[in-house]
Design an enzyme around this catalytic site. Structure first.
Site, mmCIF file in Angstrom:
data_model
loop_
_atom_site.group_PDB
_atom_site.id
_atom_site.type_symbol
_atom_site.label_atom_id
_atom_site.label_comp_id
_atom_site.label_asym_id
_atom_site.label_seq_id
_atom_site.Cartn_x
_atom_site.Cartn_y
_atom_site.Cartn_z
ATOM 1 N N GLU A 88 0.830 -1.206 0.000
ATOM 2 C CA GLU A 88 0.000 0.000 0.000
ATOM 3 C C GLU A 88 0.865 1.257 0.000
ATOM 4 O O GLU A 88 0.541 2.247 -0.668
ATOM 5 C CB GLU A 88 -0.950 -0.004 1.198
ATOM 6 C CG GLU A 88 -1.957 -1.158 1.210
ATOM 7 C CD GLU A 88 -2.798 -1.266 -0.054
ATOM 8 O OE1 GLU A 88 -2.963 -0.244 -0.759
ATOM 9 O OE2 GLU A 88 -3.292 -2.362 -0.359
ATOM 10 N N ASP B 18 3.256 -4.644 -5.612
ATOM 11 C CA ASP B 18 3.660 -5.963 -5.104
ATOM 12 C C ASP B 18 5.179 -6.069 -5.013
ATOM 13 O O ASP B 18 5.731 -6.535 -4.011
ATOM 14 C CB ASP B 18 3.142 -7.075 -6.022
ATOM 15 C CG ASP B 18 1.735 -7.520 -5.679
ATOM 16 O OD1 ASP B 18 1.206 -7.121 -4.620
ATOM 17 O OD2 ASP B 18 1.151 -8.288 -6.477
#
Length: 633
Positions: free
Chosen positions: A482, A545
């Protein structure tokens, strides 16, 4: 773990036994780590709801309202008795619209009640000034989930056939005669076709900064001569409007050709069909099942939700933040909250180190990136406050002559009026976009804010009983993921205040864009077993990711008991999924996240530590040449 598969397919090595035994629930398109956690929370909340129903007077006022609505949603006998009667006022209001002028006169009411219309207004934060909220304008969605389905003639014919068959059954249940059903569907699909050329694909929508297109009042008036969009906008926000943020310029440029008197009949039919689908859930059980048939067919779902579960969600979805706050406060303890916050700030510190040590950024850009990182707002567990519109809800109940459609319209009027009242007001950045009971997390670029609801802070993502390496491979990587969104191909365009601003030097921006292209190339066309990955669609999530994994691994390595195997295995475990073929193929078209198998395998192959620890060689399928690895953050 199956050690024989480790170098061939790490995802299968870790998750093979689980995949073999996992059973996809009949009312779901897939089962996954996310869904397993969700189902556990679902059981908890449904049990709580049954308990609360017995003594609702002991609850806070807004939970009492939730129970009042739940009592209505579960009364299927009453719903059968009412039949389609609750929908008739909506149908009649659309039937009474006989021209564009009539639609113009009714548009504000339709908009406030969320009755489907061919275009919508909504108030959101201004990309250029995150402390202000302005008006956005968008076209309605297509009947099929992505424009690519319309370009593949065979797939289009198949899905339009499914849509036609399921919607024919639905309209028949509403009482329409067959010739009327045929006419409505023919005309509704004709209008849908007009929207296809002016609708962005999922790939285009993924670059969401390009959805920000300010168009002046004067230009809007030139482009919308048959329907006064500015007048409607001003009626909704009750203020002068000097511009609209148009999410798709193709639509506004074609507006007069699409929204015109010649097309009025097909617009009207589109509205009838769209609203028949939209309000099906509020009527009889047979109608709500028919209303969801197309979606289930599209995703490979075998059966509709049970009456009991559907009734719960129909009430919960209206009060999700209220119920979610209770869940967060009750089930997410202060010890876990403190531990998670410590992890978040540790991850932020690691990220700062990685930016400082970065070899391709100039000092000026590094300083601005670190400033953005240092002002990142972190929210864990549950929000400090809820949207105020819950306090205005007033559930009348059947005994007062109400029904589920009336309740829905009433709540939509309150929520939509609240949202339009935010025009040119400073946003409340304490409010969350999802409930604490949702298994998810997000980064909001306009607030430079990351949010971790209580629901995701469970095994395998997080547990005080797991090793630190497992926690870093789970929630630690999610946290860093995030944070990475602040520096992905979209988030990197916003500054530390959450406003759209280029804080990069030209040299650094070019270097970043080249690395983003490398990430696209790394994933694009990679086979999954059910279709190739779209590297452009998934680039922002793949960047997140990749950055998340690298950052979380650095954090884990700082602990004396760091364990590579536990870290890598838990990352792969977090993305396990077993899904219908239809759902997996649908996700390839519309989901900005990489396919689960690639989130595990390709992201790990892209890490030198993974290659070195498991002694992966060029003869192994998990091998990736270090020269081809893509490292951005």
């Amino acid at each position: 773990m199956n050690s024989e598969l480790l170098k061939k397919n790490f995802y299968e090595a870790v998750n093979g036994k689980w995949i073999e035994k996992a059973v996809i629930p009949g009312d779901q398109p897939a089962v996954s780590t996310f869904l397993e956690l969700h189902l556990g929370i679902e059981k908890t909340l449904m049990n709580l709801t049954k308990k609360w129903e017995k003594v609702p007077s002991d609850l806070p006022v807004n939970l009492q309202k939730f129970i009042a609505l739940y009592r209505m949603t579960k009364e299927y006998t009453k719903r059968e008795e009412l039949g389609t009667t609750p929908f008739e006022p909506i149908l009649q209001s659309i039937q009474n619209v006989t021209s564009l002028d009539d639609l113009h006169n009714m548009y504000k009411q339709f908009s406030l009640e969320s009755i489907a219309t061919p275009f919508t207004f909504d108030v959101n934060q201004d990309f250029l000034n995150s402390n202000n909220q302005i008006l956005y304008f968008s076209a309605a969605n297509l009947f099929l989930p992505d424009t690519s389905y319309y370009q593949d003639e065979a797939k289009k014919a198949q899905l339009i056939g499914l849509f036609t068959a399921t919607t024919t059954q639905l309209l028949s249940l509403y009482g329409f005669e067959q010739d009327e059903v045929d006419r409505l569907l023919t005309e509704a699909l004709a209008f849908d076709e007009l929207l296809v050329p002016v609708t962005k694909s999922s790939v285009e929508k993924a670059d969401y900064v390009k959805m920000y297109n300010p168009v002046s009042k004067a230009e809007i008036q030139k482009l919308s001569t048959h329907f006064d969009l500015i007048k409607q906008a001003e009626a909704l926000v009750q203020q002068p409007v000097d511009q609209l943020i148009v999410t798709n310029l193709d639509f506004i440029h074609a507006f007069d050709d699409i929204i015109c008197e010649d097309n009025f009949n097909i617009i009207k039919s589109w509205m009838i069909v769209s609203n028949a689908i939209k309000f099906a859930n509020d009527l009889t059980d047979e109608i709500r099942i028919a209303g969801g048939a197309f979606r289930r067919g599209l995703s490979g779902i075998k059966e509709a939700q049970s009456k009991e579960k559907f009734a719960f969600y129909q009430a919960y979805n209206r009060f999700d933040q209220v119920v979610g706050l209770y869940y967060g406060e009750t089930y997410f303890g202060p010890v876990a909250k403190g531990d998670v916050k410590t992890m978040v700030h540790e991850i932020i510190g690691i990220y700062q180190e990685r930016i400082s040590d970065n070899t391709w950024l100039n000092k000026e850009t590094k300083e601005k990136a670190i400033r953005k990182l240092s002002t990142l707002s972190v929210h864990v567990g549950y929000p400090d406050e809820l949207p105020p519109y819950y306090d205005q809800f007033d559930i009348k109940g059947y005994d007062q002559g109400s029904d589920l459609v009336q309740e829905r319209l009433s709540m939509d009027r309150i929520v939509n009026q609240y949202q339009f009242d935010q025009y040119h007001k400073e946003p409340n950045k304490n409010l969350w976009f999802m409930p604490a009971s949702m298994v998810n997390a997000y980064y909001n670029p306009s607030n430079n804010q990351i949010v971790f609801p209580a629901a995701i802070l469970q095994q395998p993502y997080y547990s005080i009983d797991q090793s630190k390496s497992e926690n870093y491979g789970g929630v630690g990587a999610v946290m860093a993921h995030e944070i990475s969104h602040a520096f992905d191909n979209n988030g990197a365009k916003f500054d530390e205040t959450g406003s759209l601003f280029n804080w990069w030097t030209d040299q650094d921006l070019e270097a970043f864009n080249n690395r983003a292209k490398d990430m696209i190339a790394l994933f694009d066309g990679v086979e999954t077993g059910y279709g190739p990955c779209n590297g452009e669609l998934t680039v922002s999530e793949n960047i997140a990711d990749s950055g998340g994994l690298r950052c979380a691994l650095e954090a884990s390595k700082k602990n004396s008991d760091h364990n590579y195997d536990e870290f890598f295995q838990n990352w792969a475990r977090c993305w396990r999924m077993k899904a219908s073929l239809e759902f997996k193929q649908l996700l390839l078209k519309i989901d900005v996240h990489g396919p689960a198998i690639l989130r595990a395998n390709l992201q790990l192959s892209n890490m030198p530590e993974f290659q070195d620890f498991y002694k992966i060689t060029k003869d192994d399928e998990m091998y990736l040449d270090k020269d081809k690895m893509v490292s951005i953050w």
